[in-house]
Write a protein that holds these residues in place. Structure first.
Motif, PDB file in Angstrom:
ATOM      1  N   TRP A  36       0.852  -1.191   0.000  1.00 26.23           N
ATOM      2  CA  TRP A  36       0.000   0.000   0.000  1.00 26.23           C
ATOM      3  C   TRP A  36       0.878   1.227   0.000  1.00 26.23           C
ATOM      4  N   ARG A  37       0.761   2.022  -1.024  1.00 24.23           N
ATOM      5  CA  ARG A  37       1.495   3.282  -1.145  1.00 24.23           C
ATOM      6  C   ARG A  37       0.505   4.369  -1.525  1.00 24.23           C
ATOM      7  N   PRO A  38      -0.005   5.098  -0.571  1.00 26.68           N
ATOM      8  CA  PRO A  38      -1.020   6.101  -0.867  1.00 26.68           C
ATOM      9  C   PRO A  38      -0.524   7.267  -1.706  1.00 26.68           C
ATOM     10  N   GLU A  39       0.793   7.451  -1.808  1.00 18.47           N
ATOM     11  CA  GLU A  39       1.286   8.565  -2.616  1.00 18.47           C
ATOM     12  C   GLU A  39       1.146   8.205  -4.028  1.00 18.47           C
TER      13      GLU A  39
END
Length: 68
Positions: A65-68
């Motif tokens: 998970w990488r919200p950026e």
């Protein structure tokens, strides 16, 4: 991590709907986070998906998970 491969019994039933798995397109699932445990059999992907949904097995899980 190693596992042994074996064919389930001819009368093995689905963990979700309890139908004989070999009457359908069977799927074997193992939880391999710790010692791989015993396999769980589902008669098809629909039963596996329903089992996952009914037990909230995707809640909090993500491969990455990488919200950026």
């Amino acid at each position: 991590m190693s596992t042994t491969v074996s064919t389930p019994d001819a009368d093995q039933t689905c963990a979700y709907c309890e139908s004989p798995i070999f009457d359908h397109d069977p799927i074997c699932v193992r939880d391999c986070t710790a010692d791989c445990g015993s396999p769980t059999y589902f008669c098809n992907y629909a039963c596996l998906s329903a089992h996952v949904d009914d037990n909230d097995l995707t809640t909090g899980d993500a491969c990455e998970w990488r919200p950026e």
